[in-house]
Design a protein around this motif. Structure first.
Motif, short mmCIF file in Angstrom:
data_model
loop_
_atom_site.label_atom_id
_atom_site.label_comp_id
_atom_site.label_asym_id
_atom_site.label_seq_id
_atom_site.Cartn_x
_atom_site.Cartn_y
_atom_site.Cartn_z
N TYR A 97 37.90 33.26 30.29
CA TYR A 97 37.63 32.12 31.17
C TYR A 97 36.13 31.95 31.41
O TYR A 97 35.56 32.57 32.30
CB TYR A 97 38.36 32.30 32.52
N ASP A 107 38.72 38.23 28.49
CA ASP A 107 38.17 38.08 29.84
C ASP A 107 37.52 39.37 30.36
O ASP A 107 37.08 39.42 31.51
CB ASP A 107 39.21 37.53 30.83
N ASP A 148 43.67 43.25 28.46
CA ASP A 148 43.17 42.05 29.14
C ASP A 148 42.54 42.53 30.45
O ASP A 148 42.88 43.60 30.95
CB ASP A 148 44.37 41.13 29.42
N VAL A 149 41.62 41.73 31.01
CA VAL A 149 40.93 42.21 32.22
C VAL A 149 41.87 42.27 33.44
O VAL A 149 41.62 42.98 34.40
CB VAL A 149 39.69 41.35 32.55
N HIS A 150 42.95 41.50 33.36
CA HIS A 150 43.90 41.49 34.48
C HIS A 150 45.03 42.49 34.22
O HIS A 150 45.44 42.67 33.08
CB HIS A 150 44.49 40.09 34.63
N GLY A 154 43.68 36.40 27.91
CA GLY A 154 42.81 35.45 28.63
C GLY A 154 41.38 35.40 28.13
O GLY A 154 41.01 36.01 27.12
N HIS A 162 51.30 38.11 30.31
CA HIS A 162 51.72 39.34 31.00
C HIS A 162 51.91 39.22 32.51
O HIS A 162 52.24 40.18 33.16
CB HIS A 162 50.72 40.47 30.68
ZN LIG Z 1 43.44 37.91 31.87
#
Ligand SMILES: [Zn+2]
Length: 303
Positions: A276, A233, A156-158, A274, A119
């Motif tokens: 990580y 994530d 997603d966290v982002h 993600g 994304h």
């Molecule tokens: Zn992410």
């Protein structure tokens, strides 16, 4: 239910790279175990044709990716060294998401891409391990094929900055991103709806926000298709995530998504996004839970 995978998803990268590429093989092994002899579950995507990629990415950018002529800075922003293998990998990932969309829509079902959720790729540049944007390409091709209401649910966290930028003026696609406020990308794009969380946000607040928004989105957008980016994530202990969502909270997130999708009969395609952490175990458990929840709720689509 279909799962997209190709061996190229496990692209060999220099050691010590912080991108946990080995998770894709492990997830493939997990699916082999849970689906056992059901060979029908697999989609093995070919590399996407260039003319389809052009639905979303600029010709100039595609040419750089094809010929390996990215500037050093562009390559650094992507985070992967360019190679012909990497270019092939990306085209197979985006094709996987697109084939799942077609399958899910035609069969009123669910699909899961073992990779994808890229994304951070914009129309004319890549960032954050993303070269081509599978969610945006899938949405654009879906609209070209006649869909008029697509919901991109990016958990997603982002922030889904590339997707938000690409689909900003597309009246047929609604982008909703729930993400951490204080992590990459620091300069956020404007999705159709954004919810940003402070560092240390825990399950209760996160899940409550999602639980409030999902029925509203189902009611107001009435999506014909959901593209769900299920990043791991958001988990506590993530190296970059800043949120403190437990594994159980992450599973409940997936459950909320699939329950809302299935009970409204909306075909849903999930990408893994993600995750990580040096310890791969929680990342894998979260992704495995996503696949298990999709399997659990998908039968409700047929009723
Ligand atoms: Zn992410």
């Amino acid at each position: 239910m279909k799962i997209a995978f190709h061996p190229s998803f496990i692209h060999p990268l220099p050691q010590n790279h912080r991108f946990p590429m080995e998770k894709y093989q492990k997830l493939k092994n997990f699916c082999d175990r849970i689906f056992e002899q059901n060979k029908d579950v697999w989609i093995t995507p070919n590399p996407m044709k260039e003319e389809w990629i052009k639905s979303t990415h600029s010709e100039q950018y595609i040419e750089k990716l094809q010929k390996g002529t990215l500037e050093k800075l562009e390559e650094r922003k992507i985070g992967f060294p360019w190679s012909a293998q990497l270019w092939e990998r990306e085209r197979r990932i985006v094709q996987g998401t697109w084939e799942l969309i077609q399958y899910a829509y035609e069969n009123q079902s669910f699909g899961v891409n073992i990779a994808g959720g890229t994304h951070h790729a914009f129309a004319d540049k890549g960032e954050g391990f993303c070269l081509l944007n599978d969610l945006a390409i899938g949405a654009n091709l879906g609209v070209l094929a006649g869909l008029t209401r697509i919901l991109i649910l990016d958990l997603d966290v982002h922030q889904g900055n590339g997707t938000a930028s690409i689909l900003r003026d597309n009246p047929h696609c609604f982008t909703f991103s729930m993400h951490a406020e204080k992590t990459y990308p620091l300069r956020k794009e404007k999705s159709d709806l954004d919810r940003a969380f402070a560092p240390g946000t825990k399950d209760d607040e996160y899940l409550q926000t999602l639980e409030e928004h999902l029925p509203l989105l189902m009611h107001e957008i009435k999506p014909e298709l959901i593209l769900y980016n299920a990043g791991a994530d958001i988990l506590e202990g993530d190296d970059v995530g800043t949120l403190q969502i437990t594994l159980e909270g992450c599973r409940k997130r997936d459950e909320l998504v699939y329950k809302n999708a299935a009970s409204n009969g909306i075909p849903t395609v999930t990408t893994m996004g993600g995750g990580y952490q040096k310890n791969l175990t929680p990342i894998l458990q979260a992704h495995e839970n996503t696949i298990l929840e999709a399997c659990k709720w998908e039968p409700l689509m047929k009723k």
